[in-house]
Design a protein around this motif. Sequence first.
Motif, PDB file in Angstrom:
ATOM      1  N   ALA B  31     -10.214  21.675  -7.892  1.00  0.00           N
ATOM      2  CA  ALA B  31     -11.038  20.679  -8.586  1.00  0.00           C
ATOM      3  C   ALA B  31     -10.194  19.462  -8.982  1.00  0.00           C
ATOM      4  N   ALA B  32      -8.959  19.718  -9.435  1.00  0.00           N
ATOM      5  CA  ALA B  32      -8.090  18.610  -9.854  1.00  0.00           C
ATOM      6  C   ALA B  32      -7.773  17.708  -8.664  1.00  0.00           C
ATOM      7  N   GLU B  33      -7.496  18.326  -7.509  1.00  0.00           N
ATOM      8  CA  GLU B  33      -7.173  17.520  -6.324  1.00  0.00           C
ATOM      9  C   GLU B  33      -8.391  16.717  -5.864  1.00  0.00           C
ATOM     10  N   ALA B  34      -9.565  17.321  -5.976  1.00  0.00           N
ATOM     11  CA  ALA B  34     -10.790  16.583  -5.625  1.00  0.00           C
ATOM     12  C   ALA B  34     -10.988  15.410  -6.584  1.00  0.00           C
ATOM     13  N   ASN B  35     -10.710  15.622  -7.866  1.00  0.00           N
ATOM     14  CA  ASN B  35     -10.828  14.531  -8.845  1.00  0.00           C
ATOM     15  C   ASN B  35      -9.835  13.411  -8.538  1.00  0.00           C
ATOM     16  N   LEU B  36      -8.631  13.793  -8.120  1.00  0.00           N
ATOM     17  CA  LEU B  36      -7.622  12.767  -7.814  1.00  0.00           C
ATOM     18  C   LEU B  36      -8.070  11.895  -6.643  1.00  0.00           C
ATOM     19  N   GLU B  37      -8.809  12.494  -5.726  1.00  0.00           N
ATOM     20  CA  GLU B  37      -9.323  11.709  -4.583  1.00  0.00           C
ATOM     21  C   GLU B  37     -10.199  10.552  -5.065  1.00  0.00           C
ATOM     22  N   THR B  38     -10.891  10.758  -6.185  1.00  0.00           N
ATOM     23  CA  THR B  38     -11.812   9.722  -6.672  1.00  0.00           C
ATOM     24  C   THR B  38     -11.076   8.490  -7.201  1.00  0.00           C
ATOM     25  N   ILE B  39      -9.788   8.645  -7.521  1.00  0.00           N
ATOM     26  CA  ILE B  39      -9.032   7.484  -8.026  1.00  0.00           C
ATOM     27  C   ILE B  39      -7.938   7.067  -7.039  1.00  0.00           C
ATOM     28  N   HIS B  40      -8.090   7.521  -5.811  1.00  0.00           N
ATOM     29  CA  HIS B  40      -7.099   7.219  -4.771  1.00  0.00           C
ATOM     30  C   HIS B  40      -6.867   5.716  -4.632  1.00  0.00           C
ATOM     31  N   ASP B  41      -7.953   4.938  -4.524  1.00  0.00           N
ATOM     32  CA  ASP B  41      -7.813   3.498  -4.304  1.00  0.00           C
ATOM     33  C   ASP B  41      -7.180   2.802  -5.507  1.00  0.00           C
ATOM     34  N   GLU B  42      -7.553   3.277  -6.688  1.00  0.00           N
ATOM     35  CA  GLU B  42      -6.980   2.713  -7.925  1.00  0.00           C
ATOM     36  C   GLU B  42      -5.458   2.934  -7.957  1.00  0.00           C
ATOM     37  N   ILE B  44      -3.480   3.407  -5.283  1.00  0.00           N
ATOM     38  CA  ILE B  44      -2.863   2.567  -4.243  1.00  0.00           C
ATOM     39  C   ILE B  44      -2.704   1.137  -4.767  1.00  0.00           C
ATOM     40  N   ALA B  45      -3.736   0.642  -5.433  1.00  0.00           N
ATOM     41  CA  ALA B  45      -3.692  -0.730  -5.949  1.00  0.00           C
ATOM     42  C   ALA B  45      -2.574  -0.878  -6.977  1.00  0.00           C
ATOM     43  N   GLU B  46      -2.381   0.145  -7.793  1.00  0.00           N
ATOM     44  CA  GLU B  46      -1.311   0.084  -8.795  1.00  0.00           C
ATOM     45  C   GLU B  46       0.061   0.096  -8.120  1.00  0.00           C
ATOM     46  N   VAL B  47       0.209   0.912  -7.094  1.00  0.00           N
ATOM     47  CA  VAL B  47       1.489   0.950  -6.369  1.00  0.00           C
ATOM     48  C   VAL B  47       1.776  -0.429  -5.784  1.00  0.00           C
ATOM     49  N   ASP B  48       0.775  -1.036  -5.162  1.00  0.00           N
ATOM     50  CA  ASP B  48       0.976  -2.352  -4.536  1.00  0.00           C
ATOM     51  C   ASP B  48       1.281  -3.422  -5.584  1.00  0.00           C
ATOM     52  N   ARG B  49       0.568  -3.363  -6.694  1.00  0.00           N
ATOM     53  CA  ARG B  49       0.799  -4.352  -7.765  1.00  0.00           C
ATOM     54  C   ARG B  49       2.234  -4.238  -8.288  1.00  0.00           C
ATOM     55  N   ASP B  50       2.657  -3.005  -8.543  1.00  0.00           N
ATOM     56  CA  ASP B  50       4.015  -2.815  -9.069  1.00  0.00           C
ATOM     57  C   ASP B  50       5.067  -3.182  -8.030  1.00  0.00           C
ATOM     58  N   PHE B  51       4.764  -2.912  -6.760  1.00  0.00           N
ATOM     59  CA  PHE B  51       5.740  -3.241  -5.717  1.00  0.00           C
ATOM     60  C   PHE B  51       5.896  -4.760  -5.600  1.00  0.00           C
ATOM     61  N   ASP B  52       4.801  -5.483  -5.709  1.00  0.00           N
ATOM     62  CA  ASP B  52       4.886  -6.961  -5.685  1.00  0.00           C
ATOM     63  C   ASP B  52       5.740  -7.465  -6.844  1.00  0.00           C
ATOM     64  N   LEU B  53       5.490  -6.935  -8.019  1.00  0.00           N
ATOM     65  CA  LEU B  53       6.254  -7.376  -9.198  1.00  0.00           C
ATOM     66  C   LEU B  53       7.726  -6.981  -9.068  1.00  0.00           C
ATOM     67  N   LEU B  54       7.947  -5.801  -8.503  1.00  0.00           N
ATOM     68  CA  LEU B  54       9.328  -5.337  -8.295  1.00  0.00           C
ATOM     69  C   LEU B  54      10.074  -6.298  -7.364  1.00  0.00           C
ATOM     70  N   LYS B  55       9.400  -6.690  -6.265  1.00  0.00           N
ATOM     71  CA  LYS B  55      10.057  -7.588  -5.300  1.00  0.00           C
ATOM     72  C   LYS B  55      10.376  -8.929  -5.951  1.00  0.00           C
ATOM     73  N   ARG B  56       9.446  -9.417  -6.775  1.00  0.00           N
ATOM     74  CA  ARG B  56       9.692 -10.696  -7.463  1.00  0.00           C
ATOM     75  C   ARG B  56      10.938 -10.613  -8.340  1.00  0.00           C
ATOM     76  N   SER B  57      11.038  -9.535  -9.087  1.00  0.00           N
ATOM     77  CA  SER B  57      12.211  -9.372  -9.967  1.00  0.00           C
ATOM     78  C   SER B  57      13.488  -9.236  -9.146  1.00  0.00           C
ATOM     79  N   ALA B  58      13.402  -8.509  -8.022  1.00  0.00           N
ATOM     80  CA  ALA B  58      14.591  -8.298  -7.198  1.00  0.00           C
ATOM     81  C   ALA B  58      15.064  -9.596  -6.554  1.00  0.00           C
ATOM     82  N   MET B  59      14.115 -10.531  -6.332  1.00  0.00           N
ATOM     83  CA  MET B  59      14.487 -11.800  -5.680  1.00  0.00           C
ATOM     84  C   MET B  59      15.027 -12.829  -6.673  1.00  0.00           C
TER      85      MET B  59
END
Lengths: 199, 167
Positions: B31-42, B44-59
Amino acid sequence: MASSTAKLDLKKASILLLEPNVPNMAVITQVLLGFGAKTFHRCDTGEQAKVLVQGTAIDLMIIEGQTAEGEPDGFDFVHWLRRSELEPAAYTPVIITCAHTSLANVTRARDCGAHFIVAKPLAPTVLFERILWVARVNRPFVNAGAYVGPDRRFKNLGPPTGTDGRRATDLKGDVGLAQEPNMSQTEIDDLMQPAKVAL
Amino acid sequence: MTVVTRQIRENRLGKLVLAPGGITQAAATTAAEANLETIHDECIAEVDRDFDLLKRSAMDPQVGDNVMSQRAIYAHANTIAGIAGCCGLGEMGEAAFSLCELVDRQILSGAWNPLAVAVHVDAMNLLRTGDNELTPEGRRAMLAGLRNVALHAPPAPGARPPTPGEN
């Protein structure tokens, strides 16, 4: 490790979640909803959690250790909680979560008085087992001045190598190499805590 | 002299959750894994947002002297390490974990190595975009290489030396 037939009933449990990151909060909430939990108290900061525990009965706390840079974090909150003398909040089971499980963070989690540290990304199986363990094994609470929290000693390893120990009951001399494999934690638990099982 | 007390306290959680009824581990994790599927896109979006900010700081050209930027890189890598594995980006999470270790050591030792950070960012880029021809073996080798880079960063003063194979 718990068997896959081990059961938990979190329906009536009141759970405090301290997690500043919204998606991470969603992850932990969804996992616990899957476990059947219904009652959550969500906090972004340690300060919010401090206020909450003074007026709300909590059965389990799941605390992100690294909540914020430059201000009291989740480890500090647990450290404060254990010394707060709040009844019964100070003795509530605490599971710390942490992504960067460096030696320093694991040491902080142990020393602040948490029951367990669970590495992120959260694996539902691992979290289930840790909650089950905290529920089943009522570890004594130790107040030793420098440390306040559940007894951290999981294993009796005897006196340090090269010493005779300090207790009259410490065995002396060389023990020699093990003659058979170590017992698993389940086998030890079965010996120490006989439990009724559903067959 | 410190007086050590040791007492057994009532385990309310134990009474509540071990009462008859409840949900089995197998059913709960499913049930927990099925619930996690419901926030999969959210996630992914957080990973991408943080990765963009990380790259900015690294540059940031001054990152070597700017502890705020260094801490920002750590914070974003830490978030990615915590969440990427929940949305099918586990390898990117492993690379982020390695970057956390690297940056943590570099902040504590005061020795900033921009190349070691850059190689982590490039690897995370490769692992995230997925439009490359990396084989599973190649990905594993890349992650092992990143861990090696992190473990060879100068340790913090007073830290114990790294153990071979330590993560």
